[in-house]
Scaffold this motif. Structure first.
Motif, mmCIF file in Angstrom:
data_model
loop_
_atom_site.group_PDB
_atom_site.id
_atom_site.type_symbol
_atom_site.label_atom_id
_atom_site.label_comp_id
_atom_site.label_asym_id
_atom_site.label_seq_id
_atom_site.Cartn_x
_atom_site.Cartn_y
_atom_site.Cartn_z
ATOM 1 N N ASN A 146 0.850 -1.192 0.000
ATOM 2 C CA ASN A 146 0.000 0.000 0.000
ATOM 3 C C ASN A 146 0.886 1.242 0.000
ATOM 4 O O ASN A 146 1.896 1.295 0.713
ATOM 5 C CB ASN A 146 -0.919 0.031 1.223
ATOM 6 C CG ASN A 146 -2.045 -0.977 1.134
ATOM 7 O OD1 ASN A 146 -2.282 -1.540 0.069
ATOM 8 N ND2 ASN A 146 -2.725 -1.207 2.233
ATOM 9 N N TRP A 158 -2.799 4.058 -3.089
ATOM 10 C CA TRP A 158 -2.620 2.973 -4.052
ATOM 11 C C TRP A 158 -2.531 1.644 -3.299
ATOM 12 O O TRP A 158 -1.677 1.469 -2.426
ATOM 13 C CB TRP A 158 -1.351 3.184 -4.886
ATOM 14 C CG TRP A 158 -1.493 4.202 -5.962
ATOM 15 C CD1 TRP A 158 -1.096 5.510 -5.917
ATOM 16 C CD2 TRP A 158 -2.076 4.004 -7.257
ATOM 17 N NE1 TRP A 158 -1.391 6.143 -7.105
ATOM 18 C CE2 TRP A 158 -1.989 5.243 -7.946
ATOM 19 C CE3 TRP A 158 -2.654 2.910 -7.892
ATOM 20 C CZ2 TRP A 158 -2.466 5.406 -9.243
ATOM 21 C CZ3 TRP A 158 -3.134 3.071 -9.190
ATOM 22 C CH2 TRP A 158 -3.027 4.304 -9.848
ATOM 23 N N THR A 160 -1.927 -2.295 -4.023
ATOM 24 C CA THR A 160 -1.419 -3.185 -5.079
ATOM 25 C C THR A 160 -1.447 -4.650 -4.653
ATOM 26 O O THR A 160 -0.706 -5.469 -5.185
ATOM 27 C CB THR A 160 0.016 -2.789 -5.476
ATOM 28 O OG1 THR A 160 0.914 -3.106 -4.398
ATOM 29 C CG2 THR A 160 0.110 -1.304 -5.783
ATOM 30 N N CYS A 171 -3.434 -2.386 -9.504
ATOM 31 C CA CYS A 171 -3.151 -1.284 -8.590
ATOM 32 C C CYS A 171 -4.384 -0.390 -8.525
ATOM 33 O O CYS A 171 -4.742 0.262 -9.515
ATOM 34 C CB CYS A 171 -1.944 -0.500 -9.066
ATOM 35 S SG CYS A 171 -0.479 -1.539 -9.370
ATOM 36 N N CYS A 173 -6.437 2.806 -7.155
ATOM 37 C CA CYS A 173 -6.223 4.158 -6.645
ATOM 38 C C CYS A 173 -7.529 4.696 -6.069
ATOM 39 O O CYS A 173 -8.559 4.705 -6.754
ATOM 40 C CB CYS A 173 -5.728 5.068 -7.767
ATOM 41 S SG CYS A 173 -5.506 6.799 -7.289
ATOM 42 N N SER A 183 -7.686 2.467 -11.772
ATOM 43 C CA SER A 183 -6.989 1.200 -11.594
ATOM 44 C C SER A 183 -5.927 1.085 -12.678
ATOM 45 O O SER A 183 -6.161 1.439 -13.842
ATOM 46 C CB SER A 183 -7.955 0.011 -11.648
ATOM 47 O OG SER A 183 -8.600 -0.061 -12.903
ATOM 48 N N SER A 216 1.885 9.169 -10.157
ATOM 49 C CA SER A 216 1.993 8.301 -8.982
ATOM 50 C C SER A 216 1.922 6.830 -9.369
ATOM 51 O O SER A 216 2.591 5.987 -8.759
ATOM 52 C CB SER A 216 0.910 8.650 -7.955
ATOM 53 O OG SER A 216 -0.398 8.478 -8.482
ATOM 54 N N ALA A 217 1.125 6.476 -10.387
ATOM 55 C CA ALA A 217 1.058 5.088 -10.840
ATOM 56 C C ALA A 217 2.418 4.624 -11.347
ATOM 57 O O ALA A 217 2.867 3.502 -11.050
ATOM 58 C CB ALA A 217 0.008 4.940 -11.936
ATOM 59 N N VAL A 220 4.783 4.195 -8.305
ATOM 60 C CA VAL A 220 4.451 2.996 -7.540
ATOM 61 C C VAL A 220 4.910 1.738 -8.289
ATOM 62 O O VAL A 220 5.479 0.822 -7.697
ATOM 63 C CB VAL A 220 2.930 2.941 -7.248
ATOM 64 C CG1 VAL A 220 2.532 1.561 -6.747
ATOM 65 C CG2 VAL A 220 2.555 4.003 -6.225
#
Length: 228
Positions: A146, A158, A160, A171, A173, A183, A216-217, A220
């Motif tokens: 997380n 997020w 995951t 993932c 969000c 997602s 951010s995706a 991550v």
């Protein structure tokens, strides 16, 4: 412990995963300018249904994020994502990922982040503000799956923990009120080519934060791959 405003997403160890549905000053000193929205940030018209964006195949040093055909029949790229190797002799080996608006290499820069390969060096730049990655992204120390992205007044969680049968992570969000915004499904790391395209599904409420969701995706996903 990571805590979202008004909620504590990491206190329940048995909670089920959600359903799939620049230059920085030496020492990473953060810039004195306050956090800002990406340059010329324009709120996207809120669609009535989720939209599935697709990442193009990696070519040389970049890829595109393509819109769904029902939103743009020309499939004109929404973002250009490029990666460059930083060989600064005074810094550990690292990769710099730059996100630009549109399809051109000289397009407007939305954001940029750098992560070292074998070192904790990391920073993120959005608009005119640079920060240590550790000030923007927090990882749950218990599960490690997380992540909390907090930038100015933007908070994205997020999760995951969910994985598809082929090994692709899902993932999820969400915002501070646990409303799902997006997602992200990257291809599995150990799959044989050709790999399925990565997809980013953005729900209606997520479009006004699309820049932050995309950046951010990508961060991550890089954090997850570096942990293997």
């Amino acid at each position: 412990m990571i805590t979202l405003s008004g909620s504590n997403p990491f206190t329940d160890d048995h909670a089920d995963p959600p359903s799939p549905t620049e230059t920085i000053p030496p020492g990473y000193g953060e810039s004195s300018a306050p956090p800002s929205l990406p340059p010329n940030y324009v709120l996207t018209v809120r669609p009535s249904v989720p939209r599935i964006y697709t990442f193009s195949s990696w070519s040389h040093d970049s890829m595109f994020l393509l819109p769904p055909r029902d939103a743009d029949r020309t499939l004109t790229p929404v973002y250009n994502i490029s990666v460059a190797l930083n060989l600064n002799p005074f810094a550990p080996l690292s990769y710099v990922t730059t996100i630009r608006r549109g399809m051109d290499d000289d397009g407007e820069v939305v954001g940029e982040f750098e992560l070292a390969v074998m070192h904790k060096r990391a920073f993120v730049t959005i608009g005119n503000h640079s920060s240590r990655m550790s000030s923007v992204l927090k990882q749950d120390s218990r599960s490690g799956r997380n992540f909390l992205w907090r930038y100015g007044d933007v908070e994205l969680l997020w999760d995951t923990r969910t994985t598809l049968e082929d090994g692709s992570p899902i993932c999820i969000c969400s915002d501070a009120r646990s409303n799902q915004l997006a997602s992200f499904v990257p291809p599995p790391l150990d799959a044989s080519p050709p790999l399925p395209p990565a997809t980013l599904t953005v729900f209606p409420d997520g479009h006004e934060l699309l820049d932050h969701i995309l950046i951010s995706a990508l961060v991550v996903e890089r954090k997850i791959t570096l942990s293997f």
